[in-house]
Design a protein around this motif. Structure first.
Motif, PDB file in Angstrom:
ATOM      1  N   LEU A  43      -8.012   3.208  -9.160  1.00  0.00           N
ATOM      2  CA  LEU A  43      -8.229   4.425  -8.377  1.00  0.00           C
ATOM      3  C   LEU A  43      -8.146   5.654  -9.273  1.00  0.00           C
ATOM      4  O   LEU A  43      -8.993   6.548  -9.190  1.00  0.00           O
TER       5      LEU A  43
ATOM      6  N   VAL B 173      -4.008   9.567  -1.177  1.00  0.00           N
ATOM      7  CA  VAL B 173      -4.867   8.414  -0.907  1.00  0.00           C
ATOM      8  C   VAL B 173      -4.003   7.162  -0.804  1.00  0.00           C
ATOM      9  O   VAL B 173      -3.140   6.920  -1.652  1.00  0.00           O
TER      10      VAL B 173
ATOM     11  N   VAL C 160       0.865  -1.176   0.000  1.00  0.00           N
ATOM     12  CA  VAL C 160       0.000   0.000   0.000  1.00  0.00           C
ATOM     13  C   VAL C 160       0.902   1.227   0.000  1.00  0.00           C
ATOM     14  O   VAL C 160       1.805   1.348   0.822  1.00  0.00           O
TER      15      VAL C 160
ATOM     16  N   CYS D 155      -3.342   3.376  -1.310  1.00  0.00           N
ATOM     17  CA  CYS D 155      -3.879   2.460  -2.310  1.00  0.00           C
ATOM     18  C   CYS D 155      -2.855   1.370  -2.599  1.00  0.00           C
ATOM     19  O   CYS D 155      -1.673   1.668  -2.785  1.00  0.00           O
TER      20      CYS D 155
ATOM     21  N   GLU E 126      -3.894  -1.689  -7.521  1.00  0.00           N
ATOM     22  CA  GLU E 126      -5.203  -1.065  -7.704  1.00  0.00           C
ATOM     23  C   GLU E 126      -5.094   0.416  -8.063  1.00  0.00           C
ATOM     24  O   GLU E 126      -6.101   1.107  -8.155  1.00  0.00           O
ATOM     25  N   GLN E 127      -3.871   0.892  -8.300  1.00  0.00           N
ATOM     26  CA  GLN E 127      -3.689   2.313  -8.561  1.00  0.00           C
ATOM     27  C   GLN E 127      -4.389   2.777  -9.838  1.00  0.00           C
ATOM     28  O   GLN E 127      -4.990   3.845  -9.855  1.00  0.00           O
TER      29      GLN E 127
END
Length: 103
Positions: free
Chosen positions: A29, A19, A5, A21, A25-26
């Protein structure tokens, strides 16, 4: 399998946010940020809502309404779709493993 993360800087309506993340998953996002920014700018440009906080709330309500309308009207639940796809993938993998044992 857990992803690292990391903090990701994003800009929505000219305001910057950091944020947390997972790395894997960037892109999702960033796609979400682009979508939200577009919705908020559409609301702002319509001129009926003033103030970033009110615009954010209206955007959230519009997005929630669209999501629920799609899910309920079309009887389409993305979570159920993903669960079914994972189940089918597991069945395929099991069938392939069984096939390998034959040879």
């Amino acid at each position: 399998m857990s992803a690292d993360v990391k903090g990701l800087d994003v800009t929505i309506m000219g305001r910057e946010f950091r944020v947390a993340c997972p790395e894997d998953e960037q892109q999702a996002l960033l796609d979400s940020v682009t979508f939200l920014d577009k919705k908020m700018r559409e609301i702002r440009d319509a001129g009926k809502v003033i103030g970033v906080e009110r615009i954010a709330i209206m955007a959230a309500l519009n997005i929630a309404h669209e999501f629920l309308g799609t899910r309920l009207a079309g009887s389409f639940d993305i979570g159920e779709y993903k669960r079914r796809m994972n189940s089918m993938q597991a069945q395929i993998e099991q069938a392939m493993a069984d096939q390998d044992e034959l040879f």
